[in-house]
Design an enzyme around this catalytic site. Sequence first.
Site, PDB file in Angstrom:
ATOM      1  N   LEU A 404       1.040  -1.275   0.141  1.00  0.00           N
ATOM      2  CA  LEU A 404       0.146   0.005   0.480  1.00  0.00           C
ATOM      3  C   LEU A 404       0.926   0.791   0.157  1.00  0.00           C
ATOM      4  O   LEU A 404       2.152   0.810   0.370  1.00  0.00           O
ATOM      5  CB  LEU A 404      -1.077   0.221   1.265  1.00  0.00           C
ATOM      6  CG  LEU A 404      -2.028  -0.878   1.893  1.00  0.00           C
ATOM      7  CD1 LEU A 404      -2.668  -0.938   2.973  1.00  0.00           C
ATOM      8  CD2 LEU A 404      -2.806  -0.706   0.332  1.00  0.00           C
ATOM      9  N   ASP A 405       0.496   2.681  -0.708  1.00  0.00           N
ATOM     10  CA  ASP A 405       0.708   3.257  -0.884  1.00  0.00           C
ATOM     11  C   ASP A 405       1.349   4.209   1.045  1.00  0.00           C
ATOM     12  O   ASP A 405       0.335   3.652   1.857  1.00  0.00           O
ATOM     13  CB  ASP A 405       0.409   4.838  -1.458  1.00  0.00           C
ATOM     14  CG  ASP A 405       0.532   4.225  -2.850  1.00  0.00           C
ATOM     15  OD1 ASP A 405       1.375   3.569  -3.335  1.00  0.00           O
ATOM     16  OD2 ASP A 405      -0.163   5.057  -3.086  1.00  0.00           O
ATOM     17  N   MET A 406       2.293   4.586   1.559  1.00  0.00           N
ATOM     18  CA  MET A 406       2.148   5.063   2.364  1.00  0.00           C
ATOM     19  C   MET A 406       1.351   6.127   3.031  1.00  0.00           C
ATOM     20  O   MET A 406       1.093   5.616   3.941  1.00  0.00           O
ATOM     21  CB  MET A 406       3.842   5.719   2.190  1.00  0.00           C
ATOM     22  CG  MET A 406       4.172   6.565   3.800  1.00  0.00           C
ATOM     23  SD  MET A 406       5.870   7.633   3.712  1.00  0.00           S
ATOM     24  CE  MET A 406       4.774   8.949   3.353  1.00  0.00           C
ATOM     25  N   ALA A 407       0.938   6.522   2.180  1.00  0.00           N
ATOM     26  CA  ALA A 407       0.085   7.441   2.728  1.00  0.00           C
ATOM     27  C   ALA A 407      -1.591   6.616   2.713  1.00  0.00           C
ATOM     28  O   ALA A 407      -2.508   7.130   3.237  1.00  0.00           O
ATOM     29  CB  ALA A 407      -0.667   8.934   1.463  1.00  0.00           C
ATOM     30  N   THR A 408      -1.416   5.415   2.146  1.00  0.00           N
ATOM     31  CA  THR A 408      -2.939   4.908   2.468  1.00  0.00           C
ATOM     32  C   THR A 408      -2.543   3.914   3.607  1.00  0.00           C
ATOM     33  O   THR A 408      -2.176   3.343   3.643  1.00  0.00           O
ATOM     34  CB  THR A 408      -3.177   4.281   1.051  1.00  0.00           C
ATOM     35  OG1 THR A 408      -3.346   4.766  -0.146  1.00  0.00           O
ATOM     36  CG2 THR A 408      -4.024   2.996   0.897  1.00  0.00           C
TER      37      THR A 408
END
Length: 557
Positions: A404-408
């Site tokens: 998952l993206d860091m922000a997700t």
Amino acid sequence: MHSKLFTNFKTDISKINIPEQFPYPFTNEPHILCHLGAQELMAKLSQQSEWNHLFGLTDNEASVGKMFGVLVVQDSDNNVGYLSGFSGAIDGCNNYPGFVPPVYDLLNPKGFFKIGEEELSKINLNISELEKSLELADARKILDKATTEFEKLEKNWKSQLKSNKKLRKQQRIKAQETLQGDDLEQYIDELNRASQLEKIAFKKAMAEQRNIVEAIEKQIHQLIAPIEELKQLRKNKSAQLQRDIFHQFQLLNSKDECNSVIDIFRNMGEEVPPAGAGDCAGPKLLQYAFQHQLKPIALAEFWWGKSPKSEIRKHKQFYPPCRSKCAPIMQHMLKHLNVADDPMANLMKAPDDLEIVFEDQWLMVVNKPEQFLSVPGKEISDSVYQRIKQIRPEAEGPLLVHRLDMATSGLLLIAKDSQTHKALQSQFIKRTTQKRYVALLAGIIEKDCGTIDLPLRVDLDNRPQQLVCYKYGKSARTQWQVINRQNGNTRVYFYPVTGRTHQLRVHAAHSKGLNCPIVGDALYGQATNRLHLHADWLEITHPQTGERISFKSPTPF
């Protein structure tokens, strides 16, 4: 005495504190002084009807907008104002009243660039004329015909050889039934000689036709050789012209240290800078400030006009300078200024413990918090992967089945051994897993559901951002469904069919997608407290039991 391009604020700014540090330039939330300067510039731009037609704000379908910028500056008398600039050129001109000039004027008709451009145009014309010559066209037609005849001849011969081989086989069988001794041996020899002679005739016929084809190919090669020489000449001249251009872009900083664009990028290990490096709004504005002894206070860039088809650009929205082209340049130009740290770096979270949603002897499912890495980064090792290695040191292999993206935030699947990892990854590749995300979009979506199909590739000039690209992009498909609409936002479910980098974020924000960025998306929308994207549901087939199992994580926003 300040520069003639120094613009005084129309708004009273006496109660606004001047920042002690130059705000970190690679964020899309500018300082309030930049907001005010940009609003005043936007008011001027709204009166430019001819420009706004060029920028696609009227009915000009073929055009796109332009990146503009404001640099808040302070003169030697401590007066605070701002400079205005734009990236590249507008309608073939790069120097307009009220805007800072280019670092180097590529469009000067007497300059080496225009002269070099004319030379390249002549080469292109010569190449085009040679490529369109009747002699070359006729030779290619003759070659096509000869090649077709060669293929037809080969097919007919092979069919005949096969048929005769079958016939001789039948004749051998029959001869063995009716002949004996020397008569049989003589007959078999005759059949073998017939086979050999037929093969010799086949090879001779094919060689003759191949010689015809090769003779025509040689003729075409002789006709193409001057074209290839011109293309190589064009390539060499173009590369040299590009290098000469980058040498002309001599960029200053506050200590009057000068460095060319090509040297700036060479110091970073890049031999050839990206196209357009040094001609963006930010470097232009800083260059003018340093040339006129103006102290840079804060910088902001915004998009004015219609979005390009590939990138995500919203009219009047602020965007940070592109990292691939501008970051190395900014590093030199801001070198001696007191620049604030990256505010996004402080958003990196380090949770006390990872929430384990499910675990057995083969696999785990964890609930990844937002702003936390799935795997170690270049500078930060703390991540889901690192934590799992610490709490489950006996676990083997790649561990993470997906990312998952860091922000997700949301559900992340982990395998505890290489065999399980291979089996689970196979499910992702074959798309037998089911994944669902919840997202809050900044805007109202009229339709209730649908599918987005927009191919994606990385933006080479602005990594890690992605572009929609039908020529080089990889297929990216997302199904979506509205959950509810409230307070000007739309909550949706995303069901990604493919798993490209930033797929959901681009598909949400792009004009050909939902045209509504995810709330808090600092890359494709506007930053807030967090990216409102959460992987809330995951369904897999257990690789050991064969049971279909699913996992759920409450949406944290």
